[in-house]
Design a protein around this motif. Structure first.
Motif, PDB file in Angstrom:
ATOM      1  N   SER A  62       0.844  -1.193   0.000  1.00 16.78           N
ATOM      2  CA  SER A  62       0.000   0.000   0.000  1.00 16.78           C
ATOM      3  C   SER A  62       0.882   1.246   0.000  1.00 16.78           C
ATOM      4  O   SER A  62       1.896   1.295   0.688  1.00 16.78           O
ATOM      5  CB  SER A  62      -0.909   0.025   1.228  1.00 16.78           C
ATOM      6  OG  SER A  62      -1.696  -1.145   1.278  1.00 16.78           O
ATOM      7  N   THR A  64       0.454   5.282   0.656  1.00 23.04           N
ATOM      8  CA  THR A  64      -0.460   6.295   1.195  1.00 23.04           C
ATOM      9  C   THR A  64      -0.276   7.622   0.466  1.00 23.04           C
ATOM     10  O   THR A  64       0.705   7.793  -0.264  1.00 23.04           O
ATOM     11  CB  THR A  64      -0.214   6.477   2.708  1.00 23.04           C
ATOM     12  OG1 THR A  64       1.130   6.890   2.901  1.00 23.04           O
ATOM     13  CG2 THR A  64      -0.479   5.181   3.470  1.00 23.04           C
ATOM     14  N   PRO A  65      -1.193   8.576   0.667  1.00 18.07           N
ATOM     15  CA  PRO A  65      -1.070   9.879  -0.014  1.00 18.07           C
ATOM     16  C   PRO A  65       0.221  10.621   0.286  1.00 18.07           C
ATOM     17  O   PRO A  65       0.725  11.359  -0.554  1.00 18.07           O
ATOM     18  CB  PRO A  65      -2.278  10.665   0.499  1.00 18.07           C
ATOM     19  CG  PRO A  65      -3.246   9.644   0.943  1.00 18.07           C
ATOM     20  CD  PRO A  65      -2.449   8.470   1.396  1.00 18.07           C
ATOM     21  N   LYS A 100      -1.748  -1.350  -3.896  1.00 15.56           N
ATOM     22  CA  LYS A 100      -2.826  -0.392  -3.670  1.00 15.56           C
ATOM     23  C   LYS A 100      -2.197   0.975  -3.426  1.00 15.56           C
ATOM     24  O   LYS A 100      -1.517   1.161  -2.430  1.00 15.56           O
ATOM     25  CB  LYS A 100      -3.673  -0.783  -2.453  1.00 15.56           C
ATOM     26  CG  LYS A 100      -4.338  -2.128  -2.549  1.00 15.56           C
ATOM     27  CD  LYS A 100      -5.260  -2.396  -1.391  1.00 15.56           C
ATOM     28  CE  LYS A 100      -4.484  -2.661  -0.130  1.00 15.56           C
ATOM     29  NZ  LYS A 100      -5.317  -3.072   0.997  1.00 15.56           N
ATOM     30  N   ASP A 102      -2.805   5.243  -3.361  1.00 17.72           N
ATOM     31  CA  ASP A 102      -3.787   6.318  -3.298  1.00 17.72           C
ATOM     32  C   ASP A 102      -3.779   7.080  -4.630  1.00 17.72           C
ATOM     33  O   ASP A 102      -2.754   7.177  -5.307  1.00 17.72           O
ATOM     34  CB  ASP A 102      -3.437   7.261  -2.150  1.00 17.72           C
ATOM     35  CG  ASP A 102      -4.554   8.230  -1.855  1.00 17.72           C
ATOM     36  OD1 ASP A 102      -5.443   7.869  -1.074  1.00 17.72           O
ATOM     37  OD2 ASP A 102      -4.524   9.343  -2.439  1.00 17.72           O
ATOM     38  N   SER A 104      -3.917  10.147  -5.199  1.00 13.54           N
ATOM     39  CA  SER A 104      -3.155  11.391  -5.188  1.00 13.54           C
ATOM     40  C   SER A 104      -1.660  11.184  -4.973  1.00 13.54           C
ATOM     41  O   SER A 104      -0.923  12.158  -4.844  1.00 13.54           O
ATOM     42  CB  SER A 104      -3.710  12.322  -4.107  1.00 13.54           C
ATOM     43  OG  SER A 104      -3.523  11.730  -2.834  1.00 13.54           O
TER      44      SER A 104
END
Length: 134
Positions: A62, A64-65, A100, A102, A104
């Motif tokens: 993952s 993140t932004p 995954k 984000d 942005s």
């Protein structure tokens, strides 16, 4: 003296036809269940008590932004990600990985992660997206 049959009251129900139907259904049920069990009798081998081979667990990467990278739920750097994925790949050669990111996040972060996955020759790769709602 003549008894009129029309005025006679019947206070019992004839269940013979209902029993006939029940017996026919029971007979059909017995024939169908024994027909599916027929076959050649063989002596089957016994299995061990060890659990069956399971599919390898999918590893989720993952992003993140803010650009942080997580392997499953643990934060990692790009070097740690490569090291851990190499260890998982050595244990299970057909390691499935999903990425995954984000919407942005910087595109370069995703490319860096995909570069690591490609370098480790992980062929089962999935990119998680969100379904477009109309």
């Amino acid at each position: 003296m003549k008894i009129d049959d029309q005025d006679k009251v019947y206070d019992d129900i004839n269940i013979t036809p209902m029993l006939d139907v029940a017996y026919v259904l029971l007979l059909i049920f017995i024939i169908m269940t024994t027909a599916t069990v027929q076959g050649i009798t063989v002596n089957l081998p016994k299995a061990s008590n060890t659990p069956a081979m399971s599919k390898p667990k999918t590893k989720a990467i993952s992003i993140t932004p803010d650009g942080s990278i997580y392997l499953d739920t643990y934060p990692v750097s790009l070097q740690e990600l490569e090291t851990r994925l190499a260890q998982y790949k050595a244990a299970t050669p057909d390691l499935p990985v999903v990425v995954k990111a984000d919407a942005s996040v910087q595109y370069q972060k995703v490319i860096d992660v995909l570069d690591i996955v490609t370098r480790l020759q992980i062929s089962q790769l999935g990119l998680v997206t969100q379904k477009l709602v109309k």
